[in-house]
Design a protein around this motif. Structure first.
Motif, short mmCIF file in Angstrom:
data_model
loop_
_atom_site.label_atom_id
_atom_site.label_comp_id
_atom_site.label_asym_id
_atom_site.label_seq_id
_atom_site.Cartn_x
_atom_site.Cartn_y
_atom_site.Cartn_z
N CYS A 73 -9.09 0.54 -9.99
CA CYS A 73 -8.62 1.31 -8.83
C CYS A 73 -9.09 0.69 -7.52
O CYS A 73 -8.33 0.60 -6.55
N LEU A 74 -10.34 0.25 -7.47
CA LEU A 74 -10.85 -0.40 -6.26
C LEU A 74 -10.09 -1.70 -5.98
O LEU A 74 -9.77 -2.00 -4.82
N ALA A 75 -9.78 -2.45 -7.02
CA ALA A 75 -9.02 -3.70 -6.85
C ALA A 75 -7.62 -3.40 -6.33
O ALA A 75 -7.13 -4.10 -5.43
N CYS A 76 -6.97 -2.38 -6.87
CA CYS A 76 -5.63 -2.00 -6.40
C CYS A 76 -5.66 -1.64 -4.92
O CYS A 76 -4.80 -2.07 -4.14
N GLN A 77 -6.64 -0.84 -4.55
CA GLN A 77 -6.74 -0.43 -3.16
C GLN A 77 -6.92 -1.65 -2.26
O GLN A 77 -6.25 -1.77 -1.23
N GLU A 78 -7.77 -2.57 -2.65
CA GLU A 78 -8.02 -3.77 -1.85
C GLU A 78 -6.76 -4.63 -1.73
O GLU A 78 -6.39 -5.08 -0.64
N VAL A 79 -6.08 -4.85 -2.85
CA VAL A 79 -4.87 -5.69 -2.84
C VAL A 79 -3.78 -5.05 -2.01
O VAL A 79 -3.17 -5.70 -1.15
N PHE A 80 -3.50 -3.78 -2.24
CA PHE A 80 -2.40 -3.14 -1.55
C PHE A 80 -2.67 -2.97 -0.05
O PHE A 80 -1.76 -3.03 0.76
N GLN A 81 -3.92 -2.77 0.33
CA GLN A 81 -4.24 -2.67 1.75
C GLN A 81 -4.12 -4.03 2.44
O GLN A 81 -3.83 -4.10 3.63
N ALA A 82 -4.33 -5.11 1.69
CA ALA A 82 -4.20 -6.45 2.26
C ALA A 82 -2.74 -6.82 2.52
O ALA A 82 -2.45 -7.72 3.30
N ALA A 83 -1.84 -6.13 1.87
CA ALA A 83 -0.40 -6.36 2.07
C ALA A 83 0.03 -5.56 3.29
O ALA A 83 0.61 -4.48 3.17
N ASN A 84 -0.24 -6.09 4.48
CA ASN A 84 -0.10 -5.30 5.70
C ASN A 84 1.11 -5.64 6.55
O ASN A 84 1.17 -5.26 7.71
N GLN A 115 -1.10 7.24 -8.69
CA GLN A 115 -1.58 8.62 -8.77
C GLN A 115 -2.98 8.67 -9.39
O GLN A 115 -3.87 9.34 -8.88
N LEU A 116 -3.18 7.95 -10.48
CA LEU A 116 -4.48 7.98 -11.16
C LEU A 116 -5.59 7.38 -10.31
O LEU A 116 -6.75 7.76 -10.44
N CYS A 117 -5.24 6.42 -9.46
CA CYS A 117 -6.23 5.77 -8.59
C CYS A 117 -6.26 6.39 -7.19
O CYS A 117 -6.97 5.90 -6.32
N ASN A 118 -5.46 7.45 -6.98
CA ASN A 118 -5.45 8.14 -5.70
C ASN A 118 -5.09 7.18 -4.55
O ASN A 118 -5.79 7.10 -3.55
N LEU A 119 -4.00 6.45 -4.72
CA LEU A 119 -3.57 5.44 -3.76
C LEU A 119 -2.36 5.94 -2.96
O LEU A 119 -1.29 5.35 -3.03
N GLN A 120 -2.52 6.99 -2.20
CA GLN A 120 -1.40 7.54 -1.42
C GLN A 120 -0.93 6.51 -0.39
O GLN A 120 -1.73 5.89 0.28
#
Length: 138
Positions: A73-84, A115-120
Motif C-alpha cells: 500500500c505504501l508503494a502504491c501511494q508513492e508510485v501513484f502520487q509521483a504520477a503528477n 480501496q484496500l489501501c485507502n488510495l482515494q
C-alpha cells in the motif's frame, strides 16, 4: 513447513518474473506515444514504478492472503502520487497494463487495491483491459 516453502518459492518466482520484465523493458525500445511534453527529472518511469510495486506481486497474482501488505500500500501511494501529470499518468497506465498481462495479475484483486489501501483519488488501474486514454487529466 511445506506450505511455508511453497509460499517462498512463489514469491521468488514472482520476483524473478518481475525482474525479467524490467530487464526486457529496459533493453527494448519503447514505442513513442503521441507527442507529449518532455519528461521532467521528477517523473516516475515504468521501470521505477514496477520496481517500487514489487511488494504487491504476491497479492496481485493471487498467491498471498486476500489483502495487500502495508509495504504494498505504501508503494502504491508513492508510485501513484509521483504520477503528477496527465501524460505521466497515462504512460504509467500503459506500463502497468503491460505488467498486468505479463504477470497474470488477477483483475479483481487489482480493482480492489485502491480501496484496500485507502488510495482515494489515485485511480491508475493495474488492469490488462483498461483503455489508458481514458485516464482523467491530473
Amino acid at each position: 513447513m511445506e506450505n511455508k516453502m511453497m509460499g517462498w518459492s512463489l514469491r521468488l518466482l514472482g520476483l524473478g518474473m518481475m525482474m525479467m520484465f524490467l530487464v526486457a523493458n529496459s533493453a527494448s525500445p519503447s514505442p513513442s506515444p503521441s507527442p507529449s511534453p518532455s519528461p521532467s527529472a521528477n517523473d516516475i518511469t515504468c521501470k521505477e514504478a514496477v520496481t517500487k510495486l514489487l511488494p504487491c506481486t504476491g497479492y496481485l497474482s493471487g498467491s498471498d492472503p486476500p489483502t495487500p501488505s502495508v509495504s504494498c500500500c505504501l508503494a502504491c501511494q508513492e508510485v501513484f502520487q509521483a504520477a503528477n501529470t496527465t501524460a505521466v499518468r497515462r504512460d504509467l497506465c500503459v506500463c502497468l497494463k503491460q505488467a498486468a498481462i505479463e504477470y497474470k495479475v488477477v483483475p479483481d484483486r487489482a480493482r480492489k487495491l485502491p480501496q484496500l489501501c485507502n488510495l482515494q483519488g489515485l485511480d491508475i488501474p493495474i488492469d490488462p483491459s483498461v483503455d489508458c486514454s481514458t485516464i482523467k487529466p491530473y
